[in-house]
Motif scaffolding. Structure first.
Motif, mmCIF file in Angstrom:
data_model
loop_
_atom_site.group_PDB
_atom_site.id
_atom_site.type_symbol
_atom_site.label_atom_id
_atom_site.label_comp_id
_atom_site.label_asym_id
_atom_site.label_seq_id
_atom_site.Cartn_x
_atom_site.Cartn_y
_atom_site.Cartn_z
ATOM 1 N N HIS A 26 52.233 -17.836 5.426
ATOM 2 C CA HIS A 26 52.749 -17.660 6.378
ATOM 3 C C HIS A 26 51.881 -17.914 7.650
ATOM 4 O O HIS A 26 50.577 -17.435 7.350
ATOM 5 N N ILE A 27 52.185 -18.761 8.503
ATOM 6 C CA ILE A 27 51.254 -19.166 9.688
ATOM 7 C C ILE A 27 50.862 -17.864 10.357
ATOM 8 O O ILE A 27 49.558 -17.964 10.835
ATOM 9 N N THR A 28 51.679 -16.980 10.632
ATOM 10 C CA THR A 28 51.295 -15.742 11.540
ATOM 11 C C THR A 28 50.247 -15.072 10.891
ATOM 12 O O THR A 28 49.541 -14.554 11.579
ATOM 13 N N SER A 29 50.031 -15.132 9.379
ATOM 14 C CA SER A 29 48.958 -14.467 8.704
ATOM 15 C C SER A 29 47.825 -14.902 9.141
ATOM 16 O O SER A 29 46.543 -14.415 9.357
ATOM 17 N N ILE A 30 47.711 -16.260 9.603
ATOM 18 C CA ILE A 30 46.321 -16.949 9.961
ATOM 19 C C ILE A 30 45.974 -16.325 11.389
ATOM 20 O O ILE A 30 44.911 -16.051 11.538
ATOM 21 N N PHE A 31 46.901 -16.034 12.237
ATOM 22 C CA PHE A 31 46.635 -15.567 13.579
ATOM 23 C C PHE A 31 46.255 -13.949 13.350
ATOM 24 O O PHE A 31 45.478 -13.579 14.156
ATOM 25 N N LEU A 32 46.808 -13.462 12.532
ATOM 26 C CA LEU A 32 46.423 -12.120 12.219
ATOM 27 C C LEU A 32 45.236 -11.893 11.855
ATOM 28 O O LEU A 32 44.470 -11.097 12.138
ATOM 29 N N THR A 33 44.752 -12.754 10.779
ATOM 30 C CA THR A 33 43.419 -12.666 10.266
ATOM 31 C C THR A 33 42.258 -12.749 11.396
ATOM 32 O O THR A 33 41.365 -12.137 11.326
ATOM 33 N N TYR A 34 42.444 -13.801 12.295
ATOM 34 C CA TYR A 34 41.639 -14.234 13.399
ATOM 35 C C TYR A 34 41.747 -12.938 14.447
ATOM 36 O O TYR A 34 40.295 -12.619 14.712
ATOM 37 N N ARG A 35 42.815 -12.364 14.578
ATOM 38 C CA ARG A 35 42.788 -11.142 15.461
ATOM 39 C C ARG A 35 41.899 -10.013 14.882
ATOM 40 O O ARG A 35 40.884 -9.505 15.477
ATOM 41 N N GLN A 36 42.086 -9.683 13.586
ATOM 42 C CA GLN A 36 41.387 -8.738 12.775
ATOM 43 C C GLN A 36 39.916 -8.968 12.968
ATOM 44 O O GLN A 36 38.894 -8.063 12.959
ATOM 45 N N LEU A 37 39.443 -10.188 12.624
ATOM 46 C CA LEU A 37 38.042 -10.612 12.515
ATOM 47 C C LEU A 37 37.431 -10.471 13.826
ATOM 48 O O LEU A 37 36.319 -10.087 13.836
ATOM 49 N N VAL A 38 38.038 -11.007 15.292
ATOM 50 C CA VAL A 38 37.499 -10.764 16.161
ATOM 51 C C VAL A 38 37.498 -9.134 16.690
ATOM 52 O O VAL A 38 36.563 -8.855 17.021
ATOM 53 N N GLN A 39 38.733 -8.586 16.521
ATOM 54 C CA GLN A 39 38.704 -7.028 16.658
ATOM 55 C C GLN A 39 37.698 -6.266 16.030
ATOM 56 O O GLN A 39 37.322 -5.172 16.333
ATOM 57 N N GLY A 40 37.415 -6.802 14.672
ATOM 58 C CA GLY A 40 36.601 -5.851 13.747
ATOM 59 C C GLY A 40 35.259 -6.298 13.529
ATOM 60 O O GLY A 40 34.223 -6.043 14.672
ATOM 61 N N LYS A 41 35.114 -7.041 12.758
ATOM 62 C CA LYS A 41 33.551 -7.611 12.516
ATOM 63 C C LYS A 41 32.807 -8.382 13.555
ATOM 64 O O LYS A 41 31.614 -7.805 13.937
ATOM 65 N N LEU A 42 33.601 -9.060 14.431
ATOM 66 C CA LEU A 42 32.786 -9.795 15.585
ATOM 67 C C LEU A 42 32.563 -8.728 16.671
ATOM 68 O O LEU A 42 31.476 -8.584 17.228
#
Length: 176
Positions: free
Chosen positions: A147-163
């Motif tokens: 699912h393409i939307t999961s790519i965007f979800l992963t990016y948001r979670q990465l920026v919002q979390g670890k980054l």
């Protein structure tokens, strides 16, 4: 796009003598909040694209969930390397998805996501650390997605979390 250009410009403004100076980037909390907002917007716009196809070849995404307690016990260099591995995998996944999506709305959103994620990847690679330059060699936890939307979800979670937490940790040392 203006947002991508703004992101790139803000990164380039932090460059000094071939190395990024993370001080100004991490000391101004408004910047990471802006990037989180942009990640949310991209995810929302991708979700609004009509008839996004399911990827015929699954893409490999990093698992970006983390335990805050474990995160705090890691050195900043370890955190940076972990985020670099996540970003490298994510940028590769976006590039793979781009090759499979011909629909204009989805392709446009993936292109924007690629620029943003790649900018963070390049930025973190140029930070000057005692350990020397980053060399790929990741053993990151991952998952296959169609699912393409999961790519965007992963990016948001990465920026919002670890980054975001990484910038917060760096700010403790750099923003005195």
């Amino acid at each position: 796009s203006p947002a991508g250009l703004l992101l790139l410009t803000s990164f380039l403004l932090h460059m000094e003598e071939g190395h990024a100076n993370p001080t100004r980037l991490v000391c101004d909390n408004r910047l990471i909040q802006k990037y989180i907002g942009e990640a949310k917007d991209m995810e929302k716009r991708a979700g609004q694209c009509q008839a996004l196809p399911t990827l015929s070849c699954p893409t490999v995404l990093p698992l970006v969930d983390f335990s805050l307690q474990q995160w705090k016990s890691k050195s900043n260099e370890t955190k940076r390397r972990e985020i670099l591995c996540d970003l490298a995998l994510l940028v590769g996944a976006v590039a793979e998805a781009q090759g499979q999506v011909t629909q204009e709305c989805g392709a446009r959103q993936l292109s924007q996501l690629y620029r943003h994620a790649n900018s963070f990847l390049l930025l973190l690679q140029t930070f000057s650390w005692e350990a020397g330059p980053w060399e790929p060699g990741c053993s990151t936890h991952s998952v296959e997605q169609t699912h393409i939307t999961s790519i965007f979800l992963t990016y948001r979670q990465l920026v919002q979390g670890k980054l975001r937490f990484f910038f917060h940790d760096l700010a403790k040392d750099l923003c005195k």
